[in-house]
Design a protein around this motif. Structure first.
Motif, mmCIF file in Angstrom:
data_model
loop_
_atom_site.group_PDB
_atom_site.id
_atom_site.type_symbol
_atom_site.label_atom_id
_atom_site.label_comp_id
_atom_site.label_asym_id
_atom_site.label_seq_id
_atom_site.Cartn_x
_atom_site.Cartn_y
_atom_site.Cartn_z
ATOM 1 N N ALA A 81 0.836 -1.209 0.000
ATOM 2 C CA ALA A 81 0.000 0.000 0.000
ATOM 3 C C ALA A 81 0.867 1.254 0.000
ATOM 4 N N GLY A 82 1.951 1.242 0.783
ATOM 5 C CA GLY A 82 2.862 2.391 0.809
ATOM 6 C C GLY A 82 3.522 2.611 -0.538
ATOM 7 N N ALA A 83 3.941 1.518 -1.195
ATOM 8 C CA ALA A 83 4.581 1.641 -2.505
ATOM 9 C C ALA A 83 3.597 2.166 -3.544
ATOM 10 N N LEU A 84 2.369 1.670 -3.508
ATOM 11 C CA LEU A 84 1.361 2.140 -4.462
ATOM 12 C C LEU A 84 0.993 3.598 -4.222
ATOM 13 N N GLU A 85 0.942 3.985 -2.980
ATOM 14 C CA GLU A 85 0.641 5.390 -2.672
ATOM 15 C C GLU A 85 1.764 6.303 -3.151
ATOM 16 N N ALA A 86 3.014 5.877 -2.962
ATOM 17 C CA ALA A 86 4.144 6.676 -3.437
ATOM 18 C C ALA A 86 4.127 6.783 -4.962
ATOM 19 N N VAL A 91 3.043 9.895 -10.016
ATOM 20 C CA VAL A 91 2.307 10.050 -11.273
ATOM 21 C C VAL A 91 1.496 11.342 -11.251
ATOM 22 N N ALA A 92 0.895 11.659 -10.108
ATOM 23 C CA ALA A 92 0.117 12.900 -10.002
ATOM 24 C C ALA A 92 1.030 14.110 -10.195
ATOM 25 N N GLU A 93 2.232 14.084 -9.614
ATOM 26 C CA GLU A 93 3.172 15.193 -9.794
ATOM 27 C C GLU A 93 3.559 15.333 -11.265
ATOM 28 N N GLU A 94 3.814 14.202 -11.933
ATOM 29 C CA GLU A 94 4.179 14.247 -13.347
ATOM 30 C C GLU A 94 3.049 14.813 -14.200
ATOM 31 N N GLN A 95 1.820 14.440 -13.917
ATOM 32 C CA GLN A 95 0.678 14.929 -14.700
ATOM 33 C C GLN A 95 0.466 16.428 -14.489
ATOM 34 N N VAL A 115 9.987 22.187 -15.241
ATOM 35 C CA VAL A 115 8.791 22.411 -14.419
ATOM 36 C C VAL A 115 8.872 21.439 -13.246
ATOM 37 N N ALA A 116 8.808 22.002 -12.024
ATOM 38 C CA ALA A 116 8.840 21.172 -10.808
ATOM 39 C C ALA A 116 7.544 21.408 -10.033
ATOM 40 N N VAL A 117 6.945 20.322 -9.597
ATOM 41 C CA VAL A 117 5.680 20.386 -8.858
ATOM 42 C C VAL A 117 5.882 19.726 -7.506
ATOM 43 N N ARG A 118 5.319 20.362 -6.482
ATOM 44 C CA ARG A 118 5.354 19.764 -5.138
ATOM 45 C C ARG A 118 3.910 19.615 -4.663
ATOM 46 N N LEU A 119 3.530 18.353 -4.333
ATOM 47 C CA LEU A 119 2.192 18.057 -3.837
ATOM 48 C C LEU A 119 2.234 17.787 -2.345
#
Length: 133
Positions: A81-86, A91-95, A115-119
């Motif tokens: 679950a931790g690996a899938l969440e990471a 993927v969300a940051e890349e999108q 372009v750098a994104v921080r979530l």
């Protein structure tokens, strides 16, 4: 066992007292009503130990999982679950970075160099940094 003997002594005493009280009642219209009340007293005396038994605090052993189970499938599931969440976070940051890159290209007309994104841990966008070249 002592409680049962004590209850029997009280019960027998009560029965004798009620029989004596019934014998002393005069004949008349009230006699059947008094007999009903004395019968109810006797029923209450019989049911009282059952009510006390039902209201007793029952202590059951606590049901817990042994520590050895934690090392098996449960721990593997938590790791997965931790690996899938990471991975979902990445993927969300890349999108979001791709959308920001295309928005800058469309509005400004310049292709961004980086372009750098921080979530946030919850997935909200905290910061977007765009470097134009």
């Amino acid at each position: 066992m002592a409680a049962l003997v004590s209850w029997l002594h009280v019960f027998i005493s009560l029965v004798l007292l009620l029989v004596l009280g019934e014998l002393l009642l005069p004949e008349g219209a009230m006699r059947p009503y008094v007999r009903v009340i004395l019968g109810l007293v006797l029923v209450i005396a019989v049911l009282r130990p059952l009510v006390e038994l039902g209201s007793a605090q029952w202590r059951l052993p606590a049901l817990t999982l042994p520590a050895a189970v934690e090392e098996g499938p449960l721990a593997a599931g938590r790791r997965l679950a931790g690996a899938l969440e990471a991975r979902a976070h990445q993927v969300a940051e890349e999108q979001v970075a791709l959308q920001a890159r295309r928005l800058v290209e469309l509005r400004v007309g310049v292709r961004p160099r980086q372009v750098a994104v921080r979530l946030s841990p919850e997935g909200w966008v905290e910061a977007i940094e765009v470097v134009l070249g």
